[in-house]
Motif scaffolding. Sequence first.
Motif, mmCIF file in Angstrom:
data_model
loop_
_atom_site.group_PDB
_atom_site.id
_atom_site.type_symbol
_atom_site.label_atom_id
_atom_site.label_comp_id
_atom_site.label_asym_id
_atom_site.label_seq_id
_atom_site.Cartn_x
_atom_site.Cartn_y
_atom_site.Cartn_z
ATOM 1 N N SER A 134 -16.891 -21.128 -11.579
ATOM 2 C CA SER A 134 -16.437 -19.873 -12.174
ATOM 3 C C SER A 134 -17.050 -19.518 -13.523
ATOM 4 O O SER A 134 -17.547 -18.411 -13.803
ATOM 5 N N LYS A 135 -17.371 -20.903 -14.333
ATOM 6 C CA LYS A 135 -18.164 -20.537 -15.601
ATOM 7 C C LYS A 135 -19.524 -20.103 -15.177
ATOM 8 O O LYS A 135 -20.140 -19.204 -15.976
ATOM 9 N N GLY A 164 -16.758 -16.499 -15.656
ATOM 10 C CA GLY A 164 -15.549 -16.423 -15.453
ATOM 11 C C GLY A 164 -14.642 -15.692 -14.207
ATOM 12 O O GLY A 164 -13.373 -15.425 -14.192
ATOM 13 N N GLU A 223 -8.325 -22.077 -16.105
ATOM 14 C CA GLU A 223 -7.260 -21.100 -15.839
ATOM 15 C C GLU A 223 -6.781 -21.111 -14.412
ATOM 16 O O GLU A 223 -7.647 -20.372 -13.773
ATOM 17 N N SER A 226 -19.618 -22.807 -22.273
ATOM 18 C CA SER A 226 -18.854 -22.069 -23.222
ATOM 19 C C SER A 226 -17.967 -20.638 -22.405
ATOM 20 O O SER A 226 -16.967 -20.187 -22.903
ATOM 21 N N LYS A 227 -18.284 -20.491 -21.408
ATOM 22 C CA LYS A 227 -17.832 -19.379 -20.454
ATOM 23 C C LYS A 227 -16.415 -19.792 -20.235
ATOM 24 O O LYS A 227 -15.950 -21.044 -19.996
ATOM 25 N N PRO A 228 -15.621 -18.871 -19.887
ATOM 26 C CA PRO A 228 -14.041 -19.173 -19.311
ATOM 27 C C PRO A 228 -14.321 -19.581 -17.920
ATOM 28 O O PRO A 228 -15.412 -19.564 -17.212
ATOM 29 N N SER A 229 -13.480 -20.126 -17.325
ATOM 30 C CA SER A 229 -13.330 -20.378 -15.854
ATOM 31 C C SER A 229 -11.812 -20.195 -15.360
ATOM 32 O O SER A 229 -10.758 -20.738 -15.843
ATOM 33 N N ARG A 230 -12.015 -19.794 -14.101
ATOM 34 C CA ARG A 230 -10.539 -19.253 -13.436
ATOM 35 C C ARG A 230 -10.744 -19.532 -12.094
ATOM 36 O O ARG A 230 -11.837 -19.342 -11.384
ATOM 37 N N THR A 266 -13.210 -15.296 -10.853
ATOM 38 C CA THR A 266 -12.026 -16.378 -10.142
ATOM 39 C C THR A 266 -12.954 -16.674 -8.801
ATOM 40 O O THR A 266 -13.269 -16.077 -7.955
#
Length: 547
Positions: free
Chosen positions: A53-54, A58, A155, A123-127, A60
């Motif tokens: 995801s990252k 991010g 997340e 540092s990227k979000p992960s979903r 999903t």
Amino acid sequence: MAQLPVDAILHFSNNHAKPSHLHFQYGTAGFRTLASSLDSVLYRVGLLAGLRSKRLDGKTIGVMVTASHNPEQDNGVKLVDPRGEMLEASWEQHATLVANASSAEELIHALNEVVRVAKIDLSKPSRVVYARDTRPSGPALIRALEDGFRALGVEARNAGVTSTPILHYLVKAINTKGTEESYGEDSEEGYYRKLSTAFRALVAGKRKLEPLLVDCANGVGAQAAEKLREQIGDKLPLILENTDTDARGALNYNCGADFVKTQQKLPPSIAPLLEKGQRACSLDGDADRLMYYYVDERGHFRMLDGDKIAALVAAFIVELVKLAGLDNTIKVGVVQTAYANGASTKYLAERLPVKCVPTGVKHLHHAAEHYNIGVYFEANGHGTVLFSPSTQQTLKTHEPSTPAQSTALTHLINLTELINQTVGDALSDMLLVEVVLAHKSYSGAEWDSLYEDLPNRLVKVVVADRNAFKTEDAERRLVSPPRLQARIDELVRKYEGGRSFVRPSGTEDVVRVYAEAAVKSQADELAFRVAGLVYDEAGGWYDSVYD
Ligand code: G16
């Protein structure tokens, strides 16, 4: 530069040590083996899904915990990419690397290697959205997966117990939400609404369909079919059988799509219920495969498998494209595997371009993307239809010049909604088949008469090392063990209409042997003689399951 949360990963790793004697491989449908061996794999897949995801900024990623058609004691896990399709092939190696790291420290090393090779910005979000089927081993494996999410700070959205195709649908719906390509509401209810609205539109004005008997394989398809029945039961009465998801050992046992395809007979639980001529179908354990069948006037079982579905659906779509006045713009093609019955390939190739690819939805899906409309079905009932983005645009903007063109165009647009284009989906495919039967006023027998299957036989051989078997030419020929293919060729030449191939399974620890011939007894004999060659070469034993 952000770093991996090493302490958290090590902390959770203590509870999910890898069994030292096992080697895991991300195969045809992800990791799949005995459920009791999978704890460490699930934890690590949780981590990997977060990294994937990252890597995709991010978006999903989906994680499905299922072993689909395999016996109840097995389980498995696979990753779903943002458009709802199977994990990109290059990441299968990352998955295998991470799953086999021998210790917690090695695991950190492997993860860092993935970060480096795949150029991941941590540092990227992960979903992630995740789900499981009804297997009793599911809850514990989900806990291991969730530890992976926790360790990486993912997340995560729990989609609960649901079918594989619904999870694929959710992934695409979540990632396209609020965009021009919105795939639908990102909920299970949204899925049922989408399918049932399109189905209703497609059968509007047609007489009510005859009741359809549905064998749910005692799996998660039972609950999905029940919800669908609530929405469309007035148009298509569904009689649901094998719906016991709590009975231990019942999943896929003597029922389900794989049973029907490999045994070529009715599930014993269905046999007493089926009247001559009545249609019935079987789902598999996670509701991504579909087999139709009926009993003919002479009381003989007649199977309408993935090849027959492809023939029915492709012919219908070609007809609609022509009626809509789009046959010069939109080209339809079909994708099959070596398991496709020779008679189906002949029937289809006389009408359309047909391509043969290796087993596994990922291969079929990618090949189908090259057509304007790509119809792909494995003989085992796993498949769907893809409408390319430009084709969907053409359908939206085309100006029909007659009422007949307008009707055909509307039907095509509704088909794009009815069909789960992310992956094979037994329930969506079932509705698709019913739509075509309603439009063509076909009985099962009329559908069946499109072409006559060549007699065939599938056998599995347990060998010491299935990895010793390597194939080429879309799995139709063996390159290893050396000389075995020449011996198979020699044997095949002795059988009228003979064809046979050998390939290692990607979901079970076996080698599969397929054979076809002009006469049933000859197809059986050829399959067992080729299995004998495999046995002599590699040692092992034949599985009598397919007897
Ligand atoms: C999976 C794959 C299918 C494949 C089947 C058997 O199905 O998704 O594409 O045909 O395994 O593969 P193999 O012969 O390599 O064992 P499912 O329904 O089990 O997920």
